[in-house]
Design an enzyme around this catalytic site. Structure first.
Site, PDB file in Angstrom:
ATOM      1  N   LYS A  96       3.200   9.901   8.154  1.00  0.00           N
ATOM      2  CA  LYS A  96       2.301   9.307   9.434  1.00  0.00           C
ATOM      3  C   LYS A  96       2.891   9.859  10.586  1.00  0.00           C
ATOM      4  CE  LYS A  96      -0.610   5.830   7.625  1.00  0.00           C
ATOM      5  NZ  LYS A  96      -0.376   5.011   6.608  1.00  0.00           N
ATOM      6  N   PHE A 148       1.123  -1.225  -0.061  1.00  0.00           N
ATOM      7  CA  PHE A 148       0.031  -0.058  -0.065  1.00  0.00           C
ATOM      8  C   PHE A 148       0.924   1.329   0.042  1.00  0.00           C
ATOM      9  CE2 PHE A 148      -2.482   3.482   1.784  1.00  0.00           C
ATOM     10  CZ  PHE A 148      -3.614   3.405   1.193  1.00  0.00           C
ATOM     11  N   ASP A 172       9.220   2.273   1.568  1.00  0.00           N
ATOM     12  CA  ASP A 172       8.040   3.066   1.852  1.00  0.00           C
ATOM     13  C   ASP A 172       8.201   2.612   3.225  1.00  0.00           C
ATOM     14  OD1 ASP A 172       5.691   4.000   2.692  1.00  0.00           O
ATOM     15  OD2 ASP A 172       4.669   3.359   0.919  1.00  0.00           O
TER      16      ASP A 172
HETATM   17  C1  LIG Z   1      -0.771   5.362   5.164  1.00  0.00           C
HETATM   18  C2  LIG Z   1       0.308   4.921   4.256  1.00  0.00           C
HETATM   19  C3  LIG Z   1       0.740   5.675   3.060  1.00  0.00           C
HETATM   20  C4  LIG Z   1      -0.165   6.699   2.570  1.00  0.00           C
HETATM   21  O1  LIG Z   1      -0.038   8.052   3.484  1.00  0.00           O
HETATM   22  P1  LIG Z   1      -1.101   9.204   3.035  1.00  0.00           P
HETATM   23  O2  LIG Z   1      -0.415  10.010   4.284  1.00  0.00           O
HETATM   24  O3  LIG Z   1      -2.401   8.817   3.554  1.00  0.00           O
HETATM   25  O4  LIG Z   1      -0.974   9.818   1.865  1.00  0.00           O
HETATM   26  C5  LIG Z   1       1.389   5.202   2.100  1.00  0.00           C
HETATM   27  N1  LIG Z   1       2.506   4.140   2.499  1.00  0.00           N
HETATM   28  C6  LIG Z   1       2.160   3.446   3.438  1.00  0.00           C
HETATM   29  C7  LIG Z   1       2.865   2.261   3.606  1.00  0.00           C
HETATM   30  C8  LIG Z   1       1.145   3.776   4.433  1.00  0.00           C
HETATM   31  O5  LIG Z   1       0.802   3.089   5.572  1.00  0.00           O
END
Ligand SMILES: *Cc1c(COP(=O)(O)O)cnc(C)c1O
Length: 402
Positions: free
Chosen positions: A254, A140, A225
């Site tokens: 986050k 994700f 990520d």
């Molecule tokens: C939450 C999340 C995102 C997206 O972050 P947003 O601030 O909602 O755009 C991207 N990558 C990972 C691994 C996430 O947990």
């Protein structure tokens, strides 16, 4: 409870029904105040929050150092554009660099934006002939079209096509599948070292080491990520340190600003130099408020020795939750990495979330069957036990009724 509007939960729900686009499934509860690992609703009910801010409130609600730094900065300088230097943004970048792999920072406001920057950087690095990025099933990366196209989960793609071209999906933890997908147009590999939304699923250490080797052999960027796994979540500053596999590029958001909006990309200096003046930008990225919050966040982790504390929390959650996989037949597997906790059930997880809520404990469910806890790093061991007591009693009731 005294609130700004004086509206009750039900009055607030009515406002949303009339005026707010219903693109979220929301509980019919109006949260009005938070402190540490507790939040209160407008009826004065208190909840123990084991999923504060969807993983963003790594220091719990309203952490005092962050609040004080932001209040001071608000009255000093709120925003100036990135056409100027800002000492606080420079210092923030230095602090992140020194705690990771010595990279340079680009600042933005969210995880999706950080990943967009990574995608653009990878394409610039590969230009002119290489543009393909390998990403992984169950991953994700966010909701903007680029980050969404990198997200290899069809359920998020419905109705939104055509997606951005150039993403090649591979099964997670399958090194041979990655090798077979690399061609002379591939420029990068992008993944979460532990899939969060995908159900708290870790990369195998040998898989990450293999990806590092493949990236080196083929001059690919290895991009982690760490939007969910970074900033202390796993008991390390960044999850790559736990695996001892260093990426070329890392994205953060986050928890980065202790509960305020903020995102960042860190890249090794040789790679960062592919982003030249004018090639990418974010109006609010790295603004003084985010920078002060980010600095205060990092200082708090160190002053309160929270990376060490996370290890203690991990021990509590392991002692309490891991045995459930053997004693409760509805619990299939328990996966715990510092303050990142997943319980995979054999049944739908939403009744467990609802019943925990009824008992005043907030948790999450992802991928239908995985209960997910992302507690604040400064949760006390006592409250961790309290949360486990409630969760275990709910699971036992569900077992009895299934
Ligand atoms: C939450 C999340 C995102 C997206 O972050 P947003 O601030 O909602 O755009 C991207 N990558 C990972 C691994 C996430 O947990």
């Amino acid at each position: 409870m005294e609130t700004v509007t004086g509206l009750s939960s039900s009055e607030t729900v009515s406002l949303f029904q009339r005026y707010v686009i219903p693109n979220y499934v929301r509980y019919p509860i109006n949260l009005v105040r938070g402190e540490g690992s507790f939040v209160w609703d407008s009826e004065g009910r208190r909840y123990l929050d084991l999923f504060p801010g969807w993983g963003c409130n790594l220091l719990g609600h309203c952490p005092p150092r962050v609040v004080a730094a932001v209040q001071e900065q608000l009255a000093t300088l709120i925003h100036v554009p990135n056409t100027w230097h800002m000492d606080v943004q420079g210092r923030w970048a230095q602090m992140l660099s020194e705690r990771s792999f010595g990279g340079q920072a680009f600042f933005c406001n969210s995880g999706a934006e950080a990943n967009e920057a990574a995608i653009k950087l990878a394409r610039l690095y590969g230009s002119p002939q290489r543009y393909k990025i390998i990403t992984f099933e169950g991953g994700f990366h966010g909701r903007t079209l680029g980050a969404l196209s990198a997200t290899a989960q069809p359920k998020y793609h419905h109705g939104l096509g055509p997606l951005v071209a150039g993403f090649v999906y591979a099964p997670f933890n399958d090194l041979e599948a990655v090798r077979s997908r690399i061609d002379n147009e591939t420029c990068a590999i992008l993944l979460e070292p532990i899939q969060g939304e995908g159900g708290v699923r870790p990369a195998r250490p040998e898989f990450l080491r293999g990806l590092r080797q493949l990236a080196d052999e083929h001059q690919l960027l290895l991009i982690f990520d760490e939007v969910q796994t970074g900033c202390g979540r796993t008991g390390h500053w960044f999850a790559y340190q736990k695996f001892d596999v260093v990426p070329d590029v890392m994205t953060l958001a986050k928890g980065l600003c202790g509960g305020l909006a903020g995102g960042a990309l860190l890249a090794r200096p040789e790679i960062a130099s592919y982003l030249k003046p004018g090639m990418h930008a974010s109006t609010f990225g790295g603004n003084p408020i985010a920078a002060r919050a980010g600095i205060a966040f990092l200082e708090t982790i160190e002053a309160e020795r929270l990376l060490e504390h996370v290890q203690r929390l991990e021990t509590v959650f392991r002692q309490r939750l891991e045995p459930l996989a053997g004693t409760l037949d509805i619990v299939k597997e328990v996966r715990i990495f510092g303050g990142m906790i997943g319980l995979e059930l054999t049944i739908d997880g939403s009744p467990a979330v609802a019943q925990c809520l009824e008992k005043g404990v907030l948790i999450n469910c992802t991928q239908q069957t995985v209960l997910r806890l992302l507690p604040a790093l400064n949760l006390s061991e006592e409250l961790a036990h309290e949360g486990c007591d409630v969760l275990i009693s709910v699971l036992e009731e569900l077992r009895d009724n299934s």
